[in-house]
Scaffold this active site. Structure first.
Site, PDB file in Angstrom:
ATOM      1  N   SER A  54       0.657  -1.315   0.126  1.00  0.00           N
ATOM      2  CA  SER A  54       0.121  -0.098   0.113  1.00  0.00           C
ATOM      3  C   SER A  54       0.699   1.156   0.106  1.00  0.00           C
ATOM      4  O   SER A  54       0.746   2.260  -0.804  1.00  0.00           O
ATOM      5  CB  SER A  54      -0.744   0.010   1.280  1.00  0.00           C
ATOM      6  OG  SER A  54      -0.403  -0.331   2.266  1.00  0.00           O
ATOM      7  N   LYS A  60      -4.785  -4.002   1.990  1.00  0.00           N
ATOM      8  CA  LYS A  60      -5.528  -3.822   0.957  1.00  0.00           C
ATOM      9  C   LYS A  60      -6.496  -2.849   1.555  1.00  0.00           C
ATOM     10  O   LYS A  60      -7.274  -1.863   0.901  1.00  0.00           O
ATOM     11  CB  LYS A  60      -6.390  -5.114   0.465  1.00  0.00           C
ATOM     12  CG  LYS A  60      -5.439  -5.859  -0.238  1.00  0.00           C
ATOM     13  CD  LYS A  60      -4.575  -5.421  -1.406  1.00  0.00           C
ATOM     14  CE  LYS A  60      -3.992  -6.225  -2.128  1.00  0.00           C
ATOM     15  NZ  LYS A  60      -3.371  -5.681  -3.409  1.00  0.00           N
TER      16      LYS A  60
END
Length: 392
Positions: free
Chosen positions: A239, A282
């Site tokens: 990320s 995520k």
């Protein structure tokens, strides 16, 4: 993971005429008709380099297209003007894309590169440094030629391959054990900052940035058993790497450009076995997508979206260990009972990168046969007496 540039610049060009500093191609566009029974690749035309001295046209006659409602694809030579096309074309001619995280020919990153190329974009890729030699060697030896084929039969061109490790923002962030690692020997300029600088030096700007990176060293561990280092490593690679890429590439992205990342339904629903902090990574990626859409939209006039893709039998996914079961589960329970193809995700990315999606930003786009909409698994024995339509 990613990729970046060495001092000699790892380059791969399929045709010797490619010049790193200017375009030699005039790719074509993808036209969408009214009959969607035609295979998806027939909706996307080629980005192959076509000589103006040898124009090539692949089309159907207007009467045939009118009668059957089929899609018309054309590969247009450089001598032909960009005349308006009928319908709603995905036209990425004149656009340049950088796809971070392409290391083989069977993942979502590769599929996105093909769809962007088929719509006319020039393709640059970033490949994780330890995988760079194998990837470039496979390209040179023609190992990927079959999967490089575009709708007109030509091969997708990759103008340049950059070595990249998106875990490291700049050279100062690289620890000594990585610098001395033999898997990194022979490569240089592979941090995010250096790759962005190299792309700027080589091409000046890009229009499309794709983040196709994820790694969780403890992905097979339940969250309760995940170490702090394993959790933070998943966040960093999966990320924060997107934030870093966008931070360094946004200044060289043309206004109206687009950036796309890949997420997974585990960000919002429990997927046992998808551990090691990857579900958290995520979720962070999706949250960051919304914030970055505002910040990058206001500052750079670019759009930010993420695609929540369903399970795929990629090499990376196989490392999790239960990908086959997830695909079977999806086929049994999703509204559309079929196996998801990487091509479908690639085509969604081409749409999001195109002017057709000019008002779409800060969004999670689900490309998973509708599995995200389900609240229960209809293959459960609980529902065996219900008359639920099934594809046998």
């Amino acid at each position: 993971m990613g990729s970046t540039a060495t001092q000699g610049m790892h380059t791969l060009t399929v045709k010797p005429c490619i010049n790193c500093s200017r375009r030699t191609s005039m790719p074509s566009t993808a036209n969408f008709g009214t009959d969607f029974k035609m295979p998806m690749w027939k909706r996307l035309a080629s980005s192959s380099h076509i000589s103006s001295r040898q124009p090539f046209f692949q089309s159907l006659s207007s009467s045939y297209a009118t009668n059957l409602g089929k899609v018309v694809t054309r590969a247009v030579s450089g001598a032909v003007e960009h005349n308006p096309l009928p319908g709603l074309p995905i036209d990425l001619r004149g656009k340049r894309a950088f796809i971070a995280g392409v290391a083989d020919d069977n993942g979502y990153g590769w599929a996105i590169a093909k769809s962007l190329a088929a719509a006319g974009a020039e393709i640059l890729v970033g490949t994780w440094v330890p995988a760079l030699n194998i990837f470039e060697s496979s390209l040179r030896r023609g190992k990927f030629d079959e999967s490089r084929k575009l709708p007109d039969g030509s091969l997708m061109e990759i103008t340049k391959v950059y070595p990249l490790d998106a875990v490291f923002d700049n050279p100062e962030a690289v620890p000594e054990d990585i610098k001395s690692n033999k898997r990194y020997s022979g490569s240089s300029n592979w941090t995010v900052q250096e790759v962005a600088e190299s792309v700027k030096q080589d091409f000046g700007s890009v229009d499309i940035l794709v983040h196709s990176l994820a790694n969780g060293p403890e992905v097979t561990k339940p969250l309760l058993e995940t170490s702090r280092n394993g959790y933070l490593a998943a966040i960093s690679a999966s990320s924060y790497s997107f934030i870093s890429l966008l931070s360094h590439f946004a200044p060289i992205m043309n206004p109206g450009g687009a950036s796309i990342s890949l997420t997974y339904i585990a960000s919002e629903k429990i997927i046992p076995g998808y551990g090691g902090g990857m579900s958290s990574a995520k979720a962070a990626l999706e949250s960051d997508t919304r914030v970055l859409a505002f910040e990058a939209g206001r500052k750079h006039k670019i759009r930010i979206n993420t695609i929540s893709a369903g399970p795929l039998r990629s090499r990376a996914a196989k490392a999790i260990g239960f990908i086959d079961m997830m695909i079977d589960y999806s086929s049994a329970n999703a509204p559309l009972q079929k196996e998801l193809s990487a091509e479908e995700v690639g085509n969604a990315a081409a749409f999001l990168a195109s002017p057709l999606a000019s008002a779409i930003t800060g969004t999670v786009v689900y490309v998973d046969n509708g599995l995200n909409a389900m609240g229960v698994g209809v293959d459960s024995p609980i529902f065996e007496n219900l008359d639920i339509p099934k594809d046998n």
